[in-house]
Design a protein around this motif. Structure first.
Motif, PDB file in Angstrom:
ATOM      1  N   UNK C 154     -17.746 -42.416 -82.168  1.00  0.00           N
ATOM      2  CA  UNK C 154     -18.234 -42.413 -83.549  1.00  0.00           C
ATOM      3  C   UNK C 154     -17.358 -43.296 -84.433  1.00  0.00           C
ATOM      4  N   UNK C 155     -16.035 -43.103 -84.306  1.00  0.00           N
ATOM      5  CA  UNK C 155     -15.094 -43.907 -85.090  1.00  0.00           C
ATOM      6  C   UNK C 155     -15.222 -45.379 -84.772  1.00  0.00           C
ATOM      7  N   UNK C 157     -17.779 -47.022 -83.293  1.00  0.00           N
ATOM      8  CA  UNK C 157     -19.077 -47.617 -83.544  1.00  0.00           C
ATOM      9  C   UNK C 157     -19.305 -47.856 -85.023  1.00  0.00           C
ATOM     10  N   UNK C 158     -18.932 -46.886 -85.830  1.00  0.00           N
ATOM     11  CA  UNK C 158     -19.166 -47.036 -87.269  1.00  0.00           C
ATOM     12  C   UNK C 158     -17.948 -47.611 -87.959  1.00  0.00           C
ATOM     13  N   UNK C 159     -16.962 -48.008 -87.186  1.00  0.00           N
ATOM     14  CA  UNK C 159     -15.737 -48.597 -87.729  1.00  0.00           C
ATOM     15  C   UNK C 159     -15.219 -47.779 -88.916  1.00  0.00           C
ATOM     16  N   UNK C 160     -15.398 -46.438 -88.810  1.00  0.00           N
ATOM     17  CA  UNK C 160     -15.087 -45.656 -90.003  1.00  0.00           C
ATOM     18  C   UNK C 160     -13.592 -45.631 -90.286  1.00  0.00           C
ATOM     19  N   UNK C 161     -12.803 -45.369 -89.281  1.00  0.00           N
ATOM     20  CA  UNK C 161     -11.363 -45.455 -89.492  1.00  0.00           C
ATOM     21  C   UNK C 161     -10.708 -45.921 -88.215  1.00  0.00           C
ATOM     22  N   UNK C 167      -3.365 -39.666 -84.505  1.00  0.00           N
ATOM     23  CA  UNK C 167      -4.723 -39.129 -84.489  1.00  0.00           C
ATOM     24  C   UNK C 167      -5.118 -38.722 -83.077  1.00  0.00           C
TER      25      UNK C 167
ATOM     26  N   UNK D 108     -23.840 -53.328 -85.719  1.00  0.00           N
ATOM     27  CA  UNK D 108     -22.888 -53.840 -84.737  1.00  0.00           C
ATOM     28  C   UNK D 108     -22.601 -55.319 -84.911  1.00  0.00           C
ATOM     29  N   UNK D 118     -21.421 -47.682 -94.507  1.00  0.00           N
ATOM     30  CA  UNK D 118     -20.352 -46.695 -94.577  1.00  0.00           C
ATOM     31  C   UNK D 118     -20.213 -46.142 -95.983  1.00  0.00           C
ATOM     32  N   UNK D 122     -22.511 -43.059 -94.862  1.00  0.00           N
ATOM     33  CA  UNK D 122     -21.635 -42.329 -93.951  1.00  0.00           C
ATOM     34  C   UNK D 122     -20.551 -41.532 -94.688  1.00  0.00           C
ATOM     35  N   UNK D 146     -15.307 -35.086 -88.346  1.00  0.00           N
ATOM     36  CA  UNK D 146     -15.656 -36.089 -87.330  1.00  0.00           C
ATOM     37  C   UNK D 146     -15.882 -35.416 -85.965  1.00  0.00           C
ATOM     38  N   UNK D 150     -19.339 -36.383 -84.523  1.00  0.00           N
ATOM     39  CA  UNK D 150     -19.245 -37.326 -83.411  1.00  0.00           C
ATOM     40  C   UNK D 150     -20.106 -37.006 -82.208  1.00  0.00           C
ATOM     41  N   UNK D 153     -23.880 -37.414 -82.814  1.00  0.00           N
ATOM     42  CA  UNK D 153     -24.233 -38.825 -82.882  1.00  0.00           C
ATOM     43  C   UNK D 153     -24.204 -39.470 -81.491  1.00  0.00           C
TER      44      UNK D 153
END
Lengths: 182, 182, 182, 182
Positions: C154-155, C157-161, C167, D108, D118, D122, D146, D150, D153
């Motif tokens: 998820x992180x 693919x969506x480049x969220x963080x 982490x 992507x 985002x 998001x 998340x 996650x 998704x």
DNA sequence: AAATAACCGAGACGGTACGTCCCGTCTTCGC
DNA sequence: GCGAAGACGGGACGTACCGTCTCGGTTATTT
């Protein structure tokens, strides 16, 4: 490059379009659609409508294997009169006139096309005429050929005045006199 | 209709564009942008780039109060040579040539413009020349004027061959001989 | 069907193109040209650039006989941390990232490709992980494997963080706690 | 830039096309035609079909002024279950699914679109969920959010397995346990 | 060794869509 | 209330690829 069948279709399409609308309104897309051909096929072989039309005209005149044959009856005045009349008829032929005018216009902004035009149509014509003049021992036959052709072309292109038999006769007379042949 | 200030700006824009790119690449949008004028303003007064350019040329030649003045020194050969040289210089002037060629092209497909052109530029020129010929008692002066102008125009338009002093002299000679003046 | 030599050339061409431009900009024509192969040859064996790339990826990972090997040190936390780090490195590897993103995109609209992907790459990975979990007596190991993989994916693919060691540690901790292993 | 009326027409056209064919088969020309709008109008405001679709989705969800409202009944397990069920329903909604998948694919390869996505969709969702978790005194609420989102998704995107009520319940249970809330 | 396939390169072809330019009209808004 | 700025529907431009289709040359058997 283009297969013969394709060239034929394109020529036919271009000429048929030229017969039904102002030549300036002919487009690559229109030709492609009419010919049932893709645009890419057009661009593979020609780069403008002008080129296509010129090519179509050339192909047509070669088909009719219509090399400019200059008459030689022995009487120069008679031959020049026939030549002038032939030229005028061709210039005024409604199936050709629009095309010829458009081609002339195109030549003003397309050097490559202009060079092709000179080599393929103009020079054969002028040298045919000057050859006939040379046989009649006219001096500077190239220049006199231009003196003969120039005013006809000027009148036609600028639509300054119309042609009639009387004018043709007088014109031939003037050209011959200028050549010292009268 | 258009305010004088606007006309001036538009003319200047059109001529400046004509100086830096093929005339065929000039667009209404381009002129409007260059002139700092909206497209609507352009369309209110002119309906094509051709019209604008023709208008600009006319305005310029009126400014330079450049009416075609045919010299009359008493010696017809000298005067015709000067005339021919002047025409050739003007046709070859790099700031004008492109515009003149483009205008000639435009005339082939725009009857209204062609009529304007004939009335405003062509006829004054031809009748100036034929008037000079008439004064020298040349018969059919209109036709001889055309004999004089036609070949020059033909050479220029079809770029068939270049001009030189020798050719000009011979051409004048031929024209005079055809008129029976030699 | 395709000869081995041809397949190799095509794979190499596709991967080299993928290395130098957005994957979406890769075309059948481009691959054909780069591989020195005709388009027809491409179409004989593959029906889209996606298929070629997937095939090339598969061939490469088989060459590197890179089956996902899940570590088993006895300490589950250590092993999951190593796994997560490995996944993240692979996802972030600049030579792979674009390809993986593009492949993920392609899966959204190509069911056949998606099925192949699941069978050949996704399921082996998930079942490797759940097998390791099963050995540690974690209940519902398939679901926990997904709990482990899902947030990473998820992180990414969506480049969220972005990912950092801290982490990763906390994530492993959370997964283990959810499995009742802490 | 674009007038409101135009935006509306374009959004409607894009969404209607999305309803009747694979999203990848939607073209700028198609949208323009369906909307009765010129291509230039499209390109003035958007630079790809992805942008248009995203914009249309945004406009629609704003219309329904559907800000993601996270339920707060006091019982976290009940609320998370409701949230998961809501997400799953939305992801599986046949009128949305294709669009959402296509959008995910587009993200992507289009960084600008990804950033917009985002920020607009998001982050509000994740921060809504983490806010709810914070109210329940869950530690590291962003990370747990998340952990919650996650796997859902992941399942949806890779179509790895389907969703059922049982899985949802177990998933919520696992998330709560990982947060130390059970 | 010659005959016969299969395979391949090259690239023309009918198409669809691209993104751009300019047309001529219409709308908006500030002076 | 005029005029610049520019949005708009439209049409054509020239290009990139698509997937299909000949067309000659290899290559490799297969006889």
């Amino acid at each position: 490059m283009a297969r013969e069948r394709t060239r034929t279709k394109v020529h036919a399409a271009a000429l048929s379009l030229a017969g039904e609308r102002p030549v300036a309104a002919i487009t690559m897309e229109g030709i492609a659609a009419r010919a049932g051909v893709s645009k890419q096929t057009l661009y593979r072989s020609w780069s403008s409508t002008g080129e296509i039309l010129f090519d179509a005209l050339l192909a047509r005149s070669l088909d009719e294997n219509g090399r400019v044959t200059v008459p030689n009856s022995g009487d120069l005045a008679v031959d020049l009169t026939a030549l002038a009349t032939g030229m005028i008829d061709e210039l005024a032929d409604p199936t050709q006139e629009r095309l010829l005018r458009a081609l002339t216009a195109e030549l003003q902004s397309d050097d490559a096309l202009a060079a092709q035009f000179r080599a393929a149509l103009l020079e054969p014509q002028l040298s045919g005429i000057s050859e006939r003049l040379r046989q009649a021992s006219v001096p500077a036959p190239e220049d006199v050929a231009e003196l003969f052709v120039g005013p006809i072309f000027h009148r036609w292109l600028l639509r300054s005045r119309s042609f009639d038999a009387e004018w043709v006769a007088a014109h031939v007379e003037r050209v011959l006199r200028s050549a010292g042949a009268r």
